[in-house]
Design a protein around this motif. Structure first.
Motif, PDB file in Angstrom:
ATOM      1  N   GLU A 156      15.267  -3.195  19.180  1.00 27.99           N
ATOM      2  CA  GLU A 156      15.300  -3.028  20.637  1.00 27.99           C
ATOM      3  C   GLU A 156      14.418  -4.062  21.329  1.00 27.99           C
ATOM      4  O   GLU A 156      14.775  -4.584  22.377  1.00 27.99           O
ATOM      5  CB  GLU A 156      14.884  -1.602  21.017  1.00 27.99           C
ATOM      6  N   ALA A 176      23.458  -1.125  15.542  1.00 28.29           N
ATOM      7  CA  ALA A 176      24.618  -0.241  15.366  1.00 28.29           C
ATOM      8  C   ALA A 176      24.894   0.078  13.903  1.00 28.29           C
ATOM      9  O   ALA A 176      25.630   1.022  13.618  1.00 28.29           O
ATOM     10  CB  ALA A 176      25.857  -0.885  16.000  1.00 28.29           C
ATOM     11  N   ARG A 209      20.160 -11.424  21.241  1.00 32.29           N
ATOM     12  CA  ARG A 209      20.417 -10.054  21.742  1.00 32.29           C
ATOM     13  C   ARG A 209      21.658  -9.460  21.078  1.00 32.29           C
ATOM     14  O   ARG A 209      21.650  -8.289  20.670  1.00 32.29           O
ATOM     15  CB  ARG A 209      20.583 -10.064  23.260  1.00 32.29           C
ATOM     16  N   ASP A 210      22.712 -10.255  20.934  1.00 29.19           N
ATOM     17  CA  ASP A 210      23.937  -9.768  20.289  1.00 29.19           C
ATOM     18  C   ASP A 210      23.692  -9.412  18.826  1.00 29.19           C
ATOM     19  O   ASP A 210      24.180  -8.391  18.334  1.00 29.19           O
ATOM     20  CB  ASP A 210      25.054 -10.807  20.393  1.00 29.19           C
ATOM     21  N   MET A 251      16.305  -7.176  21.536  1.00 27.91           N
ATOM     22  CA  MET A 251      17.364  -7.164  22.553  1.00 27.91           C
ATOM     23  C   MET A 251      16.853  -7.651  23.903  1.00 27.91           C
ATOM     24  O   MET A 251      17.648  -7.850  24.817  1.00 27.91           O
ATOM     25  CB  MET A 251      17.990  -5.773  22.644  1.00 27.91           C
ATOM     26  N   CYS A 265      20.845  -8.451  17.480  1.00 26.66           N
ATOM     27  CA  CYS A 265      20.049  -7.218  17.442  1.00 26.66           C
ATOM     28  C   CYS A 265      20.904  -5.999  17.791  1.00 26.66           C
ATOM     29  O   CYS A 265      20.759  -4.942  17.161  1.00 26.66           O
ATOM     30  CB  CYS A 265      18.855  -7.340  18.392  1.00 26.66           C
ATOM     31  N   ARG A 266      21.773  -6.145  18.760  1.00 24.08           N
ATOM     32  CA  ARG A 266      22.669  -5.042  19.137  1.00 24.08           C
ATOM     33  C   ARG A 266      23.571  -4.668  17.960  1.00 24.08           C
ATOM     34  O   ARG A 266      23.751  -3.487  17.640  1.00 24.08           O
ATOM     35  CB  ARG A 266      23.499  -5.459  20.354  1.00 24.08           C
ATOM     36  N   ARG A 267      24.110  -5.677  17.281  1.00 19.49           N
ATOM     37  CA  ARG A 267      24.994  -5.434  16.127  1.00 19.49           C
ATOM     38  C   ARG A 267      24.210  -4.775  14.982  1.00 19.49           C
ATOM     39  O   ARG A 267      24.679  -3.825  14.371  1.00 19.49           O
ATOM     40  CB  ARG A 267      25.621  -6.752  15.672  1.00 19.49           C
TER      41      ARG A 267
END
Length: 142
Positions: A122, A141, A133-134, A125, A136-138
């Motif tokens: 987070e 998940a 950021r992408d 991100m 870390c988001r992936r």
């Protein structure tokens, strides 16, 4: 590529489609190792074949497989000492190359315990680069 064929690509200008061969084959990539190379990303592009053709849409970057020996070393070192974790944290915040920051974040997330993994990702991100950021988001998940 047919047997004996040689192709020359200009680094970071040309791209090519690499499809699975009909039979076992080996190709050799010879790449310049100048000072700038470790900091430049290589990309795997989704041309729309796997997800079905996307009419009118441009291809998208699916992955950035570039990983230098230093990034790999950092991913290992964080498992061994607190000093390496401190170094990874510093790199995650200050390195000028987004991919290197993302790999430092991944290293820290790999050794974080409990809710710490999510907290590291987070924090990532909030990076100034959309690619970090992408990533870390992936990873969050997963």
């Amino acid at each position: 590529m047919s047997e004996g064929k040689m192709l020359l690509y200009r680094a970071h200008r040309d791209f090519h489609c690499q499809l699975p061969p009909a039979t076992l084959s080996v190709s050799l990539n010879i790449m310049d190792e100048g000072e700038h190379v470790p900091w430049r990303d290589q990309y795997i592009v989704d041309m729309g074949r796997e997800a079905g053709e996307r009419a009118g849409q441009l291809p998208t970057i699916a992955r950035r497989p570039t990983l230098t020996s230093g990034e790999l070393f950092l991913r290992c070192a964080v498992h061994l000492s607190a000093e390496a974790k401190d170094l990874a944290d510093h790199i995650a915040q200050t390195h000028p190359v987004p991919r290197v920051r993302a790999n430092a974040i991944a290293a820290l997330a790999a050794v974080a315990e409990g809710e710490g993994r999510a907290a590291v990702l987070e924090r990532g991100m909030a990076d100034k680069d959309a690619r970090v950021r992408d990533d870390c988001r992936r990873w969050l998940a997963l």
